[in-house]
Design a protein around this motif. Structure first.
Motif, PDB file in Angstrom:
ATOM      1  N   ALA A 114     -28.404 -23.618   4.176  1.00 30.21           N
ATOM      2  CA  ALA A 114     -28.238 -22.707   3.036  1.00 30.21           C
ATOM      3  C   ALA A 114     -29.116 -23.138   1.870  1.00 30.21           C
ATOM      4  CB  ALA A 114     -26.767 -22.671   2.617  1.00 30.21           C
ATOM      5  N   LEU A 115     -29.171 -24.433   1.611  1.00 36.60           N
ATOM      6  CA  LEU A 115     -30.000 -24.934   0.501  1.00 36.60           C
ATOM      7  C   LEU A 115     -31.476 -24.661   0.767  1.00 36.60           C
ATOM      8  CD1 LEU A 115     -30.177 -26.423  -2.158  1.00 36.60           C
ATOM      9  CD2 LEU A 115     -30.180 -28.587  -0.894  1.00 36.60           C
ATOM     10  N   GLN A 116     -31.925 -24.890   2.005  1.00 32.90           N
ATOM     11  CA  GLN A 116     -33.327 -24.624   2.338  1.00 32.90           C
ATOM     12  C   GLN A 116     -33.662 -23.147   2.195  1.00 32.90           C
ATOM     13  OE1 GLN A 116     -33.292 -26.312   6.299  1.00 32.90           O
ATOM     14  NE2 GLN A 116     -34.263 -28.222   5.615  1.00 32.90           N
ATOM     15  N   ASP A 139     -27.833  -8.641   0.875  1.00 37.10           N
ATOM     16  CA  ASP A 139     -27.972  -9.876   0.103  1.00 37.10           C
ATOM     17  C   ASP A 139     -27.060 -10.984   0.615  1.00 37.10           C
ATOM     18  OD1 ASP A 139     -29.912  -8.835  -1.563  1.00 37.10           O
ATOM     19  OD2 ASP A 139     -28.465  -8.082  -3.025  1.00 37.10           O
ATOM     20  N   ASN A 140     -26.625 -10.868   1.847  1.00 35.99           N
ATOM     21  CA  ASN A 140     -25.747 -11.870   2.444  1.00 35.99           C
ATOM     22  C   ASN A 140     -26.449 -12.543   3.616  1.00 35.99           C
ATOM     23  OD1 ASN A 140     -22.708 -12.843   2.754  1.00 35.99           O
ATOM     24  ND2 ASN A 140     -23.478 -12.397   4.807  1.00 35.99           N
ATOM     25  N   ILE A 141     -26.527 -13.863   3.578  1.00 38.16           N
ATOM     26  CA  ILE A 141     -27.084 -14.625   4.690  1.00 38.16           C
ATOM     27  C   ILE A 141     -25.956 -15.410   5.338  1.00 38.16           C
ATOM     28  CG2 ILE A 141     -28.660 -16.471   5.381  1.00 38.16           C
ATOM     29  CD1 ILE A 141     -30.561 -15.616   3.228  1.00 38.16           C
ATOM     30  N   ALA A 142     -25.665 -15.086   6.589  1.00 35.84           N
ATOM     31  CA  ALA A 142     -24.578 -15.742   7.330  1.00 35.84           C
ATOM     32  C   ALA A 142     -25.175 -16.799   8.249  1.00 35.84           C
ATOM     33  CB  ALA A 142     -23.789 -14.720   8.138  1.00 35.84           C
ATOM     34  N   ASN A 401     -17.735 -18.102   1.769  1.00 33.85           N
ATOM     35  CA  ASN A 401     -18.770 -18.188   0.733  1.00 33.85           C
ATOM     36  C   ASN A 401     -18.997 -19.662   0.402  1.00 33.85           C
ATOM     37  OD1 ASN A 401     -20.273 -18.195  -1.674  1.00 33.85           O
ATOM     38  ND2 ASN A 401     -19.379 -16.263  -2.351  1.00 33.85           N
ATOM     39  N   ILE A 402     -20.223 -20.150   0.634  1.00 35.39           N
ATOM     40  CA  ILE A 402     -20.520 -21.569   0.391  1.00 35.39           C
ATOM     41  C   ILE A 402     -21.490 -21.759  -0.775  1.00 35.39           C
ATOM     42  CG2 ILE A 402     -20.062 -22.222   2.781  1.00 35.39           C
ATOM     43  CD1 ILE A 402     -23.075 -22.280   3.257  1.00 35.39           C
ATOM     44  N   ASN A 403     -21.626 -20.746  -1.624  1.00 39.23           N
ATOM     45  CA  ASN A 403     -22.576 -20.842  -2.735  1.00 39.23           C
ATOM     46  C   ASN A 403     -22.301 -22.034  -3.644  1.00 39.23           C
ATOM     47  OD1 ASN A 403     -23.727 -18.514  -1.758  1.00 39.23           O
ATOM     48  ND2 ASN A 403     -23.848 -17.506  -3.742  1.00 39.23           N
ATOM     49  N   LYS A 404     -21.021 -22.373  -3.833  1.00 41.30           N
ATOM     50  CA  LYS A 404     -20.703 -23.450  -4.778  1.00 41.30           C
ATOM     51  C   LYS A 404     -21.111 -24.821  -4.259  1.00 41.30           C
ATOM     52  CE  LYS A 404     -17.161 -21.076  -7.407  1.00 41.30           C
ATOM     53  NZ  LYS A 404     -15.783 -21.070  -7.953  1.00 41.30           N
ATOM     54  N   ALA A 405     -21.458 -24.907  -2.978  1.00 39.35           N
ATOM     55  CA  ALA A 405     -21.940 -26.178  -2.435  1.00 39.35           C
ATOM     56  C   ALA A 405     -23.421 -26.378  -2.698  1.00 39.35           C
ATOM     57  CB  ALA A 405     -21.674 -26.246  -0.939  1.00 39.35           C
ATOM     58  N   THR A 416     -33.539 -14.766  -6.031  1.00 37.90           N
ATOM     59  CA  THR A 416     -32.811 -13.566  -5.646  1.00 37.90           C
ATOM     60  C   THR A 416     -31.317 -13.876  -5.566  1.00 37.90           C
ATOM     61  OG1 THR A 416     -34.710 -12.883  -4.332  1.00 37.90           O
ATOM     62  CG2 THR A 416     -32.626 -11.763  -3.906  1.00 37.90           C
ATOM     63  N   PRO A 417     -30.457 -13.021  -6.130  1.00 33.89           N
ATOM     64  CA  PRO A 417     -29.016 -13.266  -6.064  1.00 33.89           C
ATOM     65  C   PRO A 417     -28.507 -13.086  -4.633  1.00 33.89           C
ATOM     66  CG  PRO A 417     -29.449 -11.107  -7.038  1.00 33.89           C
ATOM     67  CD  PRO A 417     -30.787 -11.784  -6.869  1.00 33.89           C
ATOM     68  N   LEU A 418     -28.357 -14.177  -3.930  1.00 35.11           N
ATOM     69  CA  LEU A 418     -27.932 -14.150  -2.536  1.00 35.11           C
ATOM     70  C   LEU A 418     -26.563 -14.808  -2.381  1.00 35.11           C
ATOM     71  CD1 LEU A 418     -31.272 -15.268  -0.828  1.00 35.11           C
ATOM     72  CD2 LEU A 418     -30.301 -12.968  -0.793  1.00 35.11           C
ATOM     73  N   THR A 419     -25.820 -14.330  -1.387  1.00 35.81           N
ATOM     74  CA  THR A 419     -24.569 -14.972  -1.011  1.00 35.81           C
ATOM     75  C   THR A 419     -24.771 -15.646   0.336  1.00 35.81           C
ATOM     76  OG1 THR A 419     -23.215 -13.335  -2.182  1.00 35.81           O
ATOM     77  CG2 THR A 419     -22.138 -14.615  -0.458  1.00 35.81           C
ATOM     78  N   PHE A 420     -24.510 -16.946   0.388  1.00 30.37           N
ATOM     79  CA  PHE A 420     -24.641 -17.694   1.626  1.00 30.37           C
ATOM     80  C   PHE A 420     -23.248 -17.955   2.184  1.00 30.37           C
ATOM     81  CE2 PHE A 420     -28.394 -18.566  -0.862  1.00 30.37           C
ATOM     82  CZ  PHE A 420     -29.416 -18.485   0.070  1.00 30.37           C
ATOM     83  N   THR A 421     -23.089 -17.700   3.470  1.00 28.50           N
ATOM     84  CA  THR A 421     -21.773 -17.886   4.088  1.00 28.50           C
ATOM     85  C   THR A 421     -21.873 -18.737   5.340  1.00 28.50           C
ATOM     86  OG1 THR A 421     -21.900 -15.913   5.503  1.00 28.50           O
ATOM     87  CG2 THR A 421     -21.016 -15.611   3.277  1.00 28.50           C
ATOM     88  N   ALA A 422     -20.817 -19.514   5.574  1.00 24.93           N
ATOM     89  CA  ALA A 422     -20.653 -20.232   6.840  1.00 24.93           C
ATOM     90  C   ALA A 422     -19.819 -19.338   7.743  1.00 24.93           C
ATOM     91  CB  ALA A 422     -19.967 -21.565   6.605  1.00 24.93           C
TER      92      ALA A 422
END
Length: 614
Positions: A114-116, A139-142, A401-405, A416-422
């Motif tokens: 997610a960080l990369q 805008d969601n990357i799973a 949602n893992i954005n806070k990590a 870009t405002p993206l939401t990353f999820t596990a």
């Protein structure tokens, strides 16, 4: 850093102590918060007591200052305590811990991916997405996410139960258990909030272990061999905010030392109390243990000795690090899994520690006469028939949602405002209903208890009381004549639901997550394709002379502390070995054979998800 200027009022000790810890730098945001670290714990306790003492404007001023200046995870810890213990303020719902600090729940490789992706503004090729197991929708990357050890060969040490031990909701629930029974809070203080807190503390751990053992049943039916008492090295696959990994816990404790000797001396002392049937209090008072008070007394004895501040942090270090060496005193930027209630259940050794403590209760209870159930057997209520809809478990995708990590409070990346999820596979079950036709001779309130246990004959079931897991207990108003009692977990207030935070779903459901309630998705053990056989127990007894309104008031008073519905022991009638009278005339309880099926999903050809997650 300067402390917010507020009146000291009566709480001068905590005010001054917090000021001192601030000056020494123990609350800064860059530190890894550890409740077993003396300085951090004292700072958290002082902040909690001050917030609990203040009200209105002073409360809000202190809260705003803390949000700005206090270690983020420390404040989150304190705020959850306030949410539970402060009665004179309405507090907004909090997000689950798996959302506020996802790196304590989600594998490191997922966080790193997610960080990369964030640094690349979410851009990747189709080949890259296929290899790394992530995909983008709007805008969601799973990111497909497995459990710890997924890439290692099987070692026969219950790794096929990783989805249970590492479930995000179950570990969040254990975090809630910690808040209900903080190790640093004395038995006397907890008695003020809930007079049955000790019994609750015992029962909640007994039930956790009973549920874990039921989860093993599907492996037994498939003849999957599991090495008994096997504790191998455990790699958590988790990473702290500072980039350090959670330590690997070694399976070897290392050479005999003073700490292990201290644990053994406590064990011997407790067993001596059990053998004599008496407990000596700190003031020298001698109290005899009886069948009515032994759970309360033993629990308080265990909390005072194994879970006291000094010994608790020592035990967490001895077993949390194993033979890899450990630090007890001083700050550690990467403490073990056992130093965090929200990660402890992941490690198999923690379940052995639970069993170790529960053995004390078993040891004493064997000296008691079996519990006489006959006074609670009656013909007033007759269970005529039952009708159960099919119960089916399955693994479902859940996106956290893992954005806070991957966010930094000091640096906000302007991309870009993206939401990353596990995207994990988690155990769930299809909706089901248990229906019972009951004939009552009178119109009155009753208490209905439902338990799920291993496959057993009626006579043998009573000898396996410790293996029954309580589904629910509730008051039900019976009328004279025929009644239909229908129960389903979806309509029970006993459970926590986390669907609201599942980004895989497009749901409009209300937020029914509750940190202090057992997760509904983990209620039913995984079944099998051909059907796994378990035992369902129901018992209906007359309600105590207390109204439904009184129960509601009681629940509000205790907030989330108490799940008892009457004055009977928690877990009744499986709280002890039972003497079931032969030839007794009764109709108000019964064992039923029940079958749990498992719906196998489509196998992922990538091989990323472990084979047992289907």
């Amino acid at each position: 850093m300067s402390f917010v200027v507020l009146p000291m009022r009566k709480n001068k000790i905590d005010y001054r102590r917090l000021n001192k810890l601030i000056e020494e730098g123990h609350i800064i945001k860059q530190l890894t918060f550890n409740i077993y670290d003396d300085n951090m714990r004292n700072a958290a306790i002082s902040l909690f007591r001050l917030l609990n003492d203040y009200d209105d404007n002073d409360f809000m001023k202190l809260r705003e200052w803390a949000i700005e200046n206090v270690n983020t995870h420390m404040f989150d810890y304190v705020w959850r305590l306030i949410n539970l213990y402060k009665n004179d303020i309405t507090i907004k719902e909090q997000e689950p811990p798996f959302v506020t600090k996802p790196n304590y729940f989600i594998n490191t490789e997922t966080i790193r991916k997610a960080l990369q992706l964030k640094l690349k503004d979410g851009q990747f090729s189709s080949l890259e997405g296929k290899v790394n197991q992530y995909f983008k929708i709007n805008d969601n990357i799973a990111i497909n996410t497995n459990y710890s050890g997924w890439n290692l060969p099987s070692n026969g040490c219950e790794e096929q139960l990783d989805y249970f031990r590492e479930d995000i909701a179950l570990n969040s629930y254990n975090y809630g258990v910690h808040f209900m029974h903080p190790f640093w809070m004395s038995n006397d203080e907890l008695d003020v909030f809930n007079g049955r807190h000790a019994e609750h503390y015992y029962y909640i751990h007994q039930q956790l272990l009973a549920r874990y053992n039921l989860e093993k049943q599907h492996l037994k039916e498939k003849n999957v061999s599991m090495t008994p008492n096997c504790v191998s090295d455990y790699n958590p696959y988790l990473t702290y905010d500072n980039g350090l990994p959670f330590p690997i816990r070694s399976s070897v404790l290392g050479d005999w030392n003073d700490n292990q000797a201290r644990i053994k001396s406590i064990d011997i002392a407790i067993k001596e109390c059990i053998s004599r049937g008496v407990i000596f209090m700190e003031n020298g008072t001698k109290i005899s243990m009886t069948e009515d008070n032994y759970v309360d007394l033993l629990t308080k004895l265990i909390r005072a000795n194994f879970d006291g501040v000094r010994n608790a942090k020592m035990i967490k270090s001895v077993f949390g690090y194993g033979g890899n060496g450990y630090t007890i005193e001083g700050y550690n930027p990467a403490p073990s899994l056992l130093h965090h209630p929200e990660t402890s259940l992941r490690d198999p050794i923690y379940w052995y520690l639970i069993q170790f403590l529960l053995n004390y209760f078993t040891e004493y209870s064997t000296s008691l006469k079996p519990f006489d159930l006959s006074p609670h057997l009656t013909t007033e209520f007759k269970i005529i028939e039952s009708d159960f809809t099919k119960i089916t478990t399955y693994f479902d995708y859940y996106q956290v949602n893992i954005n806070k990590a991957i966010e930094d409070e000091q640096f906000n990346y302007k991309g870009t405002p993206l939401t990353f999820t596990a995207r994990q596979k988690r155990l769930k079950h299809l909706p089901f209903t248990l229906n019972f036709t009951v004939e009552s001779k009178t119109t009155r309130n009753s208490i209905v208890r439902l338990f799920l246990g291993p496959p057993c004959s009626e006579a043998n079931c009573w000898n396996q009381s410790h293996r029954f897991f309580e589904l629910d207990s509730f008051m039900y108003g019976l009328v004279e004549g025929i009644n239909i009692i229908s129960w389903s977990p979806e309509t029970s207030p006993r459970f926590s639901f986390d669907d609201y935070f599942n980004l895989e779903l497009k749901t409009t459901k209300k937020n029914k997550f509750n940190l202090f309630k057992f997760p509904e998705n983990m209620l039913i053990p995984r079944g099998s394709e051909n059907g796994m056989h378990l035992t369902l127990f129901i018992m209906i007894t007359p309600a105590d002379n207390i109204s439904q309104t009184d129960f509601i008031v009681d629940r509000i008073m205790y907030r989330h502390f108490s799940n008892e519905v009457d004055t009977k022991p928690l877990g009744f009638p499986f709280h002890r070995k039972v003497n079931f009278p032969e030839g007794a005339d009764y109709n108000n309880c019964n064992f039923f054979n029940i079958t749990i099926f498992h719906k196998k999903g489509t196998v992922d050809n990538s091989g990323f998800f472990s084979p047992h997650l289907y």
